[in-house]
Scaffold this motif. Structure first.
Motif, PDB file in Angstrom:
ATOM      1  N   ASN B 135       0.843  -1.183   0.000  1.00  0.00           N
ATOM      2  CA  ASN B 135       0.000   0.000   0.000  1.00  0.00           C
ATOM      3  C   ASN B 135       0.886   1.244   0.000  1.00  0.00           C
ATOM      4  OD1 ASN B 135      -1.854   2.050   0.653  1.00  0.00           O
ATOM      5  ND2 ASN B 135      -3.141   0.555   1.681  1.00  0.00           N
ATOM      6  N   ASN B 137       0.278   4.171   0.858  1.00  0.00           N
ATOM      7  CA  ASN B 137       0.123   5.064   2.008  1.00  0.00           C
ATOM      8  C   ASN B 137       0.478   4.393   3.326  1.00  0.00           C
ATOM      9  OD1 ASN B 137      -0.974   7.224   0.432  1.00  0.00           O
ATOM     10  ND2 ASN B 137      -2.822   6.009   0.236  1.00  0.00           N
ATOM     11  N   ALA B 138       1.144   3.252   3.238  1.00  0.00           N
ATOM     12  CA  ALA B 138       1.361   2.450   4.448  1.00  0.00           C
ATOM     13  C   ALA B 138       2.061   3.245   5.541  1.00  0.00           C
ATOM     14  CB  ALA B 138       2.164   1.207   4.109  1.00  0.00           C
ATOM     15  N   ARG B 140       2.319   6.511   6.125  1.00  0.00           N
ATOM     16  CA  ARG B 140       1.485   7.559   6.686  1.00  0.00           C
ATOM     17  C   ARG B 140       0.405   6.956   7.595  1.00  0.00           C
ATOM     18  NH1 ARG B 140       0.288  12.584   8.357  1.00  0.00           N
ATOM     19  NH2 ARG B 140      -1.885  13.102   8.020  1.00  0.00           N
ATOM     20  N   LEU B 141      -0.209   5.872   7.136  1.00  0.00           N
ATOM     21  CA  LEU B 141      -1.277   5.258   7.918  1.00  0.00           C
ATOM     22  C   LEU B 141      -0.731   4.670   9.206  1.00  0.00           C
ATOM     23  CD1 LEU B 141      -3.367   3.648   5.082  1.00  0.00           C
ATOM     24  CD2 LEU B 141      -4.089   5.428   6.641  1.00  0.00           C
ATOM     25  N   GLN B 142       0.460   4.099   9.137  1.00  0.00           N
ATOM     26  CA  GLN B 142       1.056   3.540  10.338  1.00  0.00           C
ATOM     27  C   GLN B 142       1.270   4.637  11.370  1.00  0.00           C
ATOM     28  OE1 GLN B 142       1.390   0.325  10.893  1.00  0.00           O
ATOM     29  NE2 GLN B 142       1.981   0.899  12.974  1.00  0.00           N
ATOM     30  N   ILE B 144      -0.405   7.413  11.647  1.00  0.00           N
ATOM     31  CA  ILE B 144      -1.689   7.857  12.197  1.00  0.00           C
ATOM     32  C   ILE B 144      -2.206   6.856  13.215  1.00  0.00           C
ATOM     33  CG2 ILE B 144      -4.108   8.227  11.586  1.00  0.00           C
ATOM     34  CD1 ILE B 144      -3.137   9.540   9.032  1.00  0.00           C
ATOM     35  N   ILE B 145      -2.073   5.575  12.904  1.00  0.00           N
ATOM     36  CA  ILE B 145      -2.546   4.559  13.843  1.00  0.00           C
ATOM     37  C   ILE B 145      -1.781   4.662  15.146  1.00  0.00           C
ATOM     38  CG2 ILE B 145      -2.618   2.078  14.271  1.00  0.00           C
ATOM     39  CD1 ILE B 145      -3.363   1.674  11.374  1.00  0.00           C
ATOM     40  N   MET B 147      -0.397   7.279  16.361  1.00  0.00           N
ATOM     41  CA  MET B 147      -0.801   8.491  17.063  1.00  0.00           C
ATOM     42  C   MET B 147      -2.091   8.245  17.834  1.00  0.00           C
ATOM     43  SD  MET B 147      -2.013  12.125  15.505  1.00  0.00           S
ATOM     44  CE  MET B 147      -3.702  11.770  15.134  1.00  0.00           C
ATOM     45  N   TYR B 148      -3.060   7.634  17.175  1.00  0.00           N
ATOM     46  CA  TYR B 148      -4.331   7.399  17.854  1.00  0.00           C
ATOM     47  C   TYR B 148      -4.168   6.422  19.007  1.00  0.00           C
ATOM     48  CZ  TYR B 148      -7.273  10.227  14.915  1.00  0.00           C
ATOM     49  OH  TYR B 148      -7.855  11.299  14.307  1.00  0.00           O
ATOM     50  N   PRO B 208      -1.263  16.990  10.787  1.00  0.00           N
ATOM     51  CA  PRO B 208      -2.517  16.644  10.119  1.00  0.00           C
ATOM     52  C   PRO B 208      -2.408  16.921   8.622  1.00  0.00           C
ATOM     53  CG  PRO B 208      -2.763  18.622  11.451  1.00  0.00           C
ATOM     54  CD  PRO B 208      -1.429  18.058  11.757  1.00  0.00           C
ATOM     55  N   ALA B 209      -3.222  16.213   7.876  1.00  0.00           N
ATOM     56  CA  ALA B 209      -3.208  16.390   6.427  1.00  0.00           C
ATOM     57  C   ALA B 209      -3.610  17.815   6.087  1.00  0.00           C
ATOM     58  CB  ALA B 209      -4.175  15.407   5.794  1.00  0.00           C
ATOM     59  N   ILE B 242      -8.451  -3.778  -3.605  1.00  0.00           N
ATOM     60  CA  ILE B 242      -9.139  -2.692  -2.920  1.00  0.00           C
ATOM     61  C   ILE B 242      -8.259  -1.469  -2.744  1.00  0.00           C
ATOM     62  CG2 ILE B 242     -10.128  -2.083  -0.696  1.00  0.00           C
ATOM     63  CD1 ILE B 242     -11.244  -4.957  -0.677  1.00  0.00           C
ATOM     64  N   ASP B 243      -6.977  -1.670  -2.445  1.00  0.00           N
ATOM     65  CA  ASP B 243      -6.176  -0.487  -2.134  1.00  0.00           C
ATOM     66  C   ASP B 243      -5.788   0.292  -3.391  1.00  0.00           C
ATOM     67  OD1 ASP B 243      -4.767  -2.665  -2.807  1.00  0.00           O
ATOM     68  OD2 ASP B 243      -3.121  -2.355  -1.415  1.00  0.00           O
ATOM     69  N   LEU B 244      -5.857  -0.339  -4.562  1.00  0.00           N
ATOM     70  CA  LEU B 244      -5.507   0.377  -5.786  1.00  0.00           C
ATOM     71  C   LEU B 244      -6.738   0.784  -6.584  1.00  0.00           C
ATOM     72  CD1 LEU B 244      -2.468  -1.567  -7.203  1.00  0.00           C
ATOM     73  CD2 LEU B 244      -2.500   0.749  -6.341  1.00  0.00           C
TER      74      LEU B 244
END
Lengths: 372, 497
Positions: B135, B137-138, B140-142, B144-145, B147-148, B208-209, B242-244
């Motif tokens: 993916n 965006n892997a 960036r998503l990691q 964010i996860i 952070m949350y 943040p984005a 799904i991711d593409l």
């Protein structure tokens, strides 16, 4: 054994049941495992039935039992018993639906914990931001809810029946004038024509669509084969015109762009500019080519009207989520599900059976202020 | 087996109230009740790939995201891809005699899609090494996860701290344990040794984005270039990746095949398995198979006279005893609501809580390994009333039918029956080994419209011989009367001649 421990982590299912498509996957992952149509094969009549076409609660219960069975035993491949689940739902989801879903999950599948998350709020978490105007364009309706500092401003919600359903109906009607036998085509074919041929045109060209003698040449027509024997013509005009229904004002002078502006009008004056500069579009319908560009053009057009002049908005800015729009809300659920929130806020089975109800935002019992 | 007993004209009411044909019902020997797929608990037994039949342990399946590592499906038509050999020049170009180098590519035998279409280089090993895409965006998503996760964890810790603080107000340990350090500091006027909340390490927040004003415009070529439908992907093809979600066919990549599972079924009230397959994916046999077909007499319609409203018609049905024990069948009138009331008293209106139930005794568990894990007892669901309406009366015969045990050898024995059973000739028309034809009179109700589908029903009581050795002293097998509600769809009403 570190490997063993990593695996013994509870797998949390994240589920987003949409009207047309259901997104299903696990928390902490970056994309859903599957996006499937929200439909099941009815055993009695041996036909495919959509979940949203339920007749009453009993019927919905049976449909959801079959549907969740498919999700778990075809895709998740483990038993839902004593496992937690995260469900992403719209804030405007019918009470009957969410309560029946909870009943199916708790009673029939005996899950241990259920965490319901509002789709507009969690969709925002993919950005790492806290304030944005979230517009979800799905199958039935488009719903805009501003989220300010991590709280959905529900009193500013806007919803219109502008989704892929109305586009499908519109496309069917438009195709009917050029071709015969369109009425019998299943919706999946109409959807396929929409996905592969149609797009959102530009504002200037849209103005020409309704003129008797247009000055533009339409996009080239497409010969679409049906079942290997028939061919229907999708004219350039139809290809460009289908999505116009989202941007044409209805009798109440409402359309997609006014929805966003009305939502902005209803929030605090200090937040208006911030919301206009943080717009997040989610839902499968927004993925069509040209959607965002046209929405921006329309927003600027509406700003010139008297009713929105007072807003004093100079620019609109759009977010690009780190994923495809049709599963942004699901991804938000997956991010929330990966945190400890599940153990803190989720509804447990014991509590569900004790109180025999599901917490909901319109219920005053769940709306008390906590003194933190 | 569905085609053997189909069309489904004879339906049995399961204990849960659903009507099913005998082939889709189970019989729990421990509760002596019918069960069906709706009212048992489904469990995943083993994972396997449907193409290469490789058996994967559940932990490995989870690691591989429930997909087979070696098998692929076609991104275009979702059929299985096969590996094909394409030779690509000699392995040593200078030596003409050297054997050509074997190169492998993936090809779909149904739609002719191949991995060469999308520019995936051929592989030198047959088993793959096919590139997997990550993916985009892997990272960036990691972030964010993380952070949350940190944010929620901080909130949780804060809450726990608050709780501790509150407790400290009311409970003093100084009396019992002497003066604690914190209390001492308080007493002598020093600030309590708690870090200021602002000084504490705050979770690092990724930026943040940022929203952008310029958005992707409508591609101009859509307006001018004709669309080649064969190059645009359908929605099914897009949702396979799904991711593409590629819009054009040149971005379709092979997809790992989804694993399949073997399921075992467990009775929800006694926690015994009613069906458990063998572990090996190649085997179609079962370790436990408590199918109703092997325990409950099967009913089939032989003949039925034309049905006329208000007139009795003769109906001949065949009973077959599948068990190794003699049974007696009594036909009773149908009680649609009786059973329901009975169960209501047991469970009450609400589904009973798991705590109220006694955990099943482990000694009687056939598969003790599974039940030893922290399995909570199931919730009993209130059975629903049977939804089927009955519009014909069945004359209830006064005598009973005895069915001898099943004897496979007797099927080939032409010498005739050795059983000496005194039958009521009005009831039993014909019998052979474990089968009997029984004549019943059916009267469709008055005032029904023509072509109405006639459904008759009765309660079949049969003696079930339970062969589970309960105790050592009790050598005699248990005999139970077991009632099953049966519904027969007899066909449509015809007019008078």
């Amino acid at each position: 054994m570190p490997i063993y421990e990593a695996l013994s982590d509870k797998l949390t299912v994240v589920l987003d049941v949409g009207s047309a498509y259901t997104k299903f996957g696990f928390s902490g992952e970056y994309a859903p495992r599957c996006i499937i149509r929200s439909e099941v094969r009815c055993k009695k009549t041996n036909t495919i039935r959509r979940i949203i076409d339920y007749e009453n609660q009993k019927d919905l219960y049976d449909l959801l039992v079959d549907f969740v069975h498919v999700l778990y035993f075809k895709y998740a491949l483990f038993s839902p018993k004593d496992k937690p689940i995260v469900v992403v739902e719209s804030l405007l989801c019918p009470t009957l639906f969410r309560e029946t879903l909870a009943k199916v999950l708790f009673e029939h599948y005996e899950i241990s914990m259920l965490l319901m998350l509002p789709s507009h709020l969690v969709g925002l978490s993919t950005l790492g931001a806290e304030t944005a105007l979230v517009l979800d364009v799905g199958y039935f309706e488009a719903v805009a809810i501003p989220v300010c500092h991590g709280l959905p401003v529900i009193h500013a919600w806007q919803a219109l029946p502008l989704g892929s359903q109305i586009i499908h109906n519109n496309l069917r009607a438009l195709l009917n004038s050029d071709n015969t036998g369109i009425n019998n085509l299943p919706e999946s074919v109409i959807e396929d024509i929409k996905v592969r041929c149609c797009f959102v045109t530009k504002q200037k060209r849209a103005a020409q669509l309704s003129v008797a003698k247009p000055e533009i040449t339409f996009a080239p027509e497409v010969k679409y084969p049906i079942g290997g024997s028939e061919i229907i013509t999708v004219s350039g005009k139809v290809r460009e015109k289908v999505y116009e229904i989202l941007y044409d004002e209805d009798n109440d002078h409402l359309c997609l762009s006014t929805m966003l502006l009305d939502a902005i009008t209803k929030v605090d004056i200090h937040l208006r500019n911030k919301l206009a500069e943080n717009i997040l579009l989610i839902g499968g319908t927004v993925m069509v080519p040209g959607f965002k560009a046209r929405l921006k053009e329309e927003l600027h057009k509406q700003l010139k009207h008297d009713r929105y002049k007072k807003l004093k908005i100079s620019s609109f800015k759009f977010h690009t989520p780190p994923c495809k729009e049709n599963y942004t809300a699901w991804l938000g659920g997956a991010i929330y599900g990966a945190t400890e929130l599940l153990s803190m806020k989720a509804l447990t089975r014991e509590k569900y059976f004790k109180e025999n109800r599901l917490p909901d935002w319109p219920n005053m019992r769940d709306n008390f202020r906590t003194n933190n | 087996m569905a085609h053997v007993v189909g069309p489904e004209v004879v339906k049995y009411a399961c204990t849960c109230g659903l009507l099913k044909s005998i082939s889709s019902l189970y019989f729990c020997r421990y509760c002596c009740q019918l069960r069906c797929g709706f009212c048992v608990c489904h469990e995943v037994d083993s994972h396997f790939c449907g193409k290469c039949c490789e058996n994967l342990p559940s932990s490995e399946a989870r690691l591989k995201k429930n997909r087979c590592g070696n098998c692929y499906i076609c991104p275009s038509c979702q059929q299985e891809l096969s590996t094909r050999i394409g030779s690509k020049g000699p392995s040593n170009p200078e030596d003409p005699k050297s054997t050509p180098k074997k190169m492998y590519y993936l090809s779909c035998l149904y739609c002719r899609w191949s991995s060469r279409d999308v520019g995936i280089p051929d592989q030198s090993a047959a088993t793959g090494g096919w590139p997997d895409r990550e993916n985009v965006n892997a990272n960036r998503l990691q972030e964010i996860i993380e952070m949350y996760k940190a944010m929620v964890l901080a909130e949780k810790q804060q809450k726990e701290k608050d709780k501790k603080k509150q407790r400290g107000k009311y409970l003093s340990y100084t009396d019992r344990t002497g003066v604690t350090a914190a209390a001492l500091r308080k007493r002598i006027g020093l600030p309590v040794d708690i870090q200021h909340s602002l000084l504490k390490a705050k979770p690092k927040e990724p930026e943040p984005a940022i929203a952008k004003e310029d958005v992707e415009d409508l591609p101009e070529e859509l307006l001018t270039k004709p669309v080649n439908l064969t190059e645009v992907t359908t929605i099914e093809q897009r949702l396979l990746q799904i991711d593409l979600q590629p819009t054009t066919v040149e971005k379709l990549f092979p997809v790992h095949k989804q694993l399949s599972i073997k399921r075992s079924l467990r009775c929800r009230s006694c926690e015994h398995n009613v069906s458990k397959p063998e572990y090996n994916p190649n085997s179609v046999k079962f370790k436990i198979q408590l199918f109703a077909y092997y325990h409950v007499p099967e009913i089939r319609i032989v003949t039925v006279e034309p049905l006329r409203a208000g007139r009795p018609s003769e109906l001949i049905i065949k009973f077959t005893n599948p068990t190794q024990h003699q049974t007696t069948i009594t036909i009773l009138s149908l009680v649609l609501s009786g059973d329901e009331n009975e169960v209501k008293e047991e469970t009450g209106d609400q589904p009973s809580l798991p705590q109220e139930k006694q955990p099943p005794s482990l000694s009687s568990q056939p598969s003790s390994l599974l039940s030893l894990s922290s399995r909570q007892p199931s919730i009993t669901i209130k059975p629903r009333p049977v939804s089927q309406e009955v519009n014909a009366d069945v004359a209830i015969p006064s005598s009973k039918v005895i069915l001898p045990p099943r004897d496979d050898a007797a099927e080939y024995d032409d010498s005739g029956d050795t059983h000496n059973i005194q039958d009521d000739p009005k009831l039993v028309v014909w019998r052979k080994s474990n089968k009997a034809f029984v004549k019943l009179l059916v009267t469709p109700k008055q005032g029904l419209a023509l072509n109405t589908e006639i459904v008759a029903g009765f309660t079949m009581q049969h003696i079930y011989t339970n062969t589970i050795a309960t105790t050592v002293e009790n050598r005699e097998p248990d005999k139970h009367d077991h009632n099953i509600r049966v519904f027969l769809t007899l066909g449509n009403l015809v007019g008078f001649d």
